[in-house]
Enzyme design. Structure first.
Site, short mmCIF file in Angstrom:
data_model
loop_
_atom_site.label_atom_id
_atom_site.label_comp_id
_atom_site.label_asym_id
_atom_site.label_seq_id
_atom_site.Cartn_x
_atom_site.Cartn_y
_atom_site.Cartn_z
N GLY A 33 -22.31 29.81 -60.41
CA GLY A 33 -22.94 31.12 -60.52
C GLY A 33 -23.27 31.56 -59.11
O GLY A 33 -23.83 30.76 -58.34
N TYR A 103 -13.74 34.41 -67.83
CA TYR A 103 -15.14 34.34 -68.26
C TYR A 103 -15.28 34.44 -69.77
O TYR A 103 -14.59 35.21 -70.43
CB TYR A 103 -15.94 35.50 -67.65
CG TYR A 103 -16.01 35.49 -66.14
CD1 TYR A 103 -16.82 34.58 -65.47
CD2 TYR A 103 -15.27 36.40 -65.38
CE1 TYR A 103 -16.88 34.57 -64.09
CE2 TYR A 103 -15.32 36.40 -64.00
CZ TYR A 103 -16.13 35.49 -63.36
OH TYR A 103 -16.20 35.47 -62.00
N ARG A 105 -18.62 35.04 -71.35
CA ARG A 105 -20.05 35.22 -71.11
C ARG A 105 -20.63 36.42 -71.86
O ARG A 105 -21.81 36.72 -71.70
CB ARG A 105 -20.30 35.37 -69.61
CG ARG A 105 -19.74 36.66 -69.03
CD ARG A 105 -19.59 36.65 -67.52
NE ARG A 105 -20.76 36.27 -66.77
CZ ARG A 105 -20.78 36.22 -65.43
NH1 ARG A 105 -19.69 36.50 -64.74
NH2 ARG A 105 -21.89 35.88 -64.81
N ARG A 167 -17.22 42.47 -59.66
CA ARG A 167 -16.52 41.82 -60.76
C ARG A 167 -15.97 42.90 -61.69
O ARG A 167 -16.65 43.40 -62.57
CB ARG A 167 -17.48 40.89 -61.54
CG ARG A 167 -17.99 39.71 -60.75
CD ARG A 167 -16.88 38.71 -60.43
NE ARG A 167 -17.40 37.49 -59.83
CZ ARG A 167 -17.58 37.31 -58.53
NH1 ARG A 167 -17.27 38.28 -57.69
NH2 ARG A 167 -18.05 36.17 -58.07
N GLY A 226 -13.25 37.39 -44.28
CA GLY A 226 -12.44 36.24 -44.68
C GLY A 226 -12.28 35.26 -43.54
O GLY A 226 -13.23 34.94 -42.81
N GLU A 228 -11.11 35.67 -40.76
CA GLU A 228 -11.36 36.28 -39.44
C GLU A 228 -12.83 36.24 -39.04
O GLU A 228 -13.17 36.54 -37.89
CB GLU A 228 -10.87 37.74 -39.44
CG GLU A 228 -9.38 37.90 -39.74
CD GLU A 228 -8.51 37.12 -38.76
OE1 GLU A 228 -8.78 37.20 -37.54
OE2 GLU A 228 -7.59 36.42 -39.23
N GLY A 229 -13.72 35.92 -39.99
CA GLY A 229 -15.13 35.85 -39.67
C GLY A 229 -15.93 36.95 -40.34
O GLY A 229 -15.72 37.25 -41.51
N ASP A 257 -20.53 33.05 -51.21
CA ASP A 257 -21.89 32.60 -51.50
C ASP A 257 -22.36 31.63 -50.42
O ASP A 257 -23.53 31.65 -50.03
CB ASP A 257 -21.93 31.91 -52.87
CG ASP A 257 -21.46 32.83 -53.99
OD1 ASP A 257 -21.68 34.04 -53.89
OD2 ASP A 257 -20.86 32.31 -54.95
N ASP A 293 -17.40 25.25 -56.80
CA ASP A 293 -18.20 26.32 -56.24
C ASP A 293 -19.29 25.83 -55.30
O ASP A 293 -19.64 26.49 -54.33
CB ASP A 293 -18.84 27.14 -57.36
CG ASP A 293 -17.84 28.03 -58.08
OD1 ASP A 293 -16.62 27.79 -57.93
OD2 ASP A 293 -18.26 28.95 -58.79
#
Length: 316
Positions: A33, A103, A105, A167, A226, A228-229, A257, A293
């Site tokens: 999550g 998902y 959910r 999402r 991403g 590249e920073g 995250d 995750d």
């Protein structure tokens, strides 16, 4: 409490073999999550994080709470819903560059969160409130809960950090854009990716994305780039912090995250924004090297080892 976060954590099933999930006959059970990924990341870095949520009165719910508590995150504000189930999702690793998530959910326990589930003292006792665009997508009551949490944070001098975390599967594009823009306007720090900048403002240039967020009301914007920073922007300064090279990306899910956890950790430790972004880049890179995750979320010595191996300056 250093950081309080609100959202749903689900049981994650991943096939033990790569390829189409239809061919899998064995799965590993993990947990995932966005909000608890950040909380666990902060806990591993020595900070106090708390999680507000609901789980079902089922074995999955008990497993989720036990796992997150075991990672050092405070779960005192997690309630049990006697009628709704704990959410479940599946991650299909077809190949390194093709990871798909499914998902299950709808009408989950966490989707039943309401403003009445919030404890003002709990939020007021933190330094940061971390929210994402996932929670308000779960239900209208979840959206109201997030807005109330932000209101309580602002009334008590708590900084709001918002990761849009788009999402598309959870709501209509029109509703998503409307709510994400509202939440961004209320946040002190916003952490979008390029895709979210394109979705919300039809812009792909980091500077233009940041300008849109700042004009929308945000004080600080960090655009994730991403590999590249990341680029940071305020009304006074801006810069690009290069990413850390990764020999092999094992699982990209959760890197954003991890970045948020690293950034917040840096700010909690008194680092300036560029150095906090640099720490975020390091955590995000380390997360991609491990399947799962949260499994790749590092401890301080791992971050130091990576950062000391490649000291990059800010490119202005």
């Amino acid at each position: 409490m250093d950081v309080v976060t609100i959202g749903e954590t689900m049981v994650l099933f991943t096939p033990n073999s790569a390829g189409y999930m239809r061919h899998a006959n064995q799965f590993s059970m993990k947990f995932g999550g966005a909000e608890t990924n950040v909380a666990i990341g902060l806990s591993r870095l020595g900070h106090k994080a708390g999680w507000v949520s609901k789980v079902g009165n089922d074995e999955f719910g008990k497993a989720v709470v036990a796992f997150i508590k075991g990672e050092g995150v405070d779960v005192s504000q997690v309630k049990v819903d006697l009628k709704r189930p704990t959410g479940v999702y599946f991650k299909e690793l077809r190949r390194t560059s093709d990871v798909r998530v499914y998902y299950y959910r709808k009408d989950s326990a966490a989707s039943g969160l309401t403003p009445e589930d919030l404890n003002e003292e709990y939020i007021a006792g933190s330094k940061f409130l971390h929210i994402t665009g996932i929670t308000p997508a779960l239900s209208d009551s979840c959206a109201s809960t997030v807005l109330e949490a932000i209101k309580l944070a602002k009334e008590n001098g708590v900084q709001v950090v918002f990761d849009p975390n788009l999402r598309r599967k959870l709501w209509s594009e029109e509703k998503a854009r409307q709510v994400l823009l509202e939440l961004a306007s209320l946040a002190d720090i916003v952490l979008p990716g390029i895709d979210e900048g394109k979705f919300m403002f039809n812009e792909t240039d980091p500077q233009k994305i940041a300008n849109c967020f700042i004009n929308n009301g945000s004080a600080k914007v960090v655009v994730k780039l991403g590999a590249e920073g990341a680029a940071f922007f305020t009304n006074e300064t801006s810069g690009v912090i290069p990413g850390y090279p990764v020999d092999q990306v094992v699982d990209p899910v959760g890197a954003g995250d991890g970045f948020a956890a690293g950034l917040l950790s840096g700010l909690l430790n008194g680092l300036n924004l560029p150095d906090a972004v640099k720490r975020g880049n390091a955590v995000g890179a380390l997360v991609t090297m491990v399947e799962g995750d949260v499994e790749g979320l590092p401890e301080p010595d791992e971050i130091e080892a990576l950062m000391n191996s490649k000291g990059e300056d800010v490119e202005r």
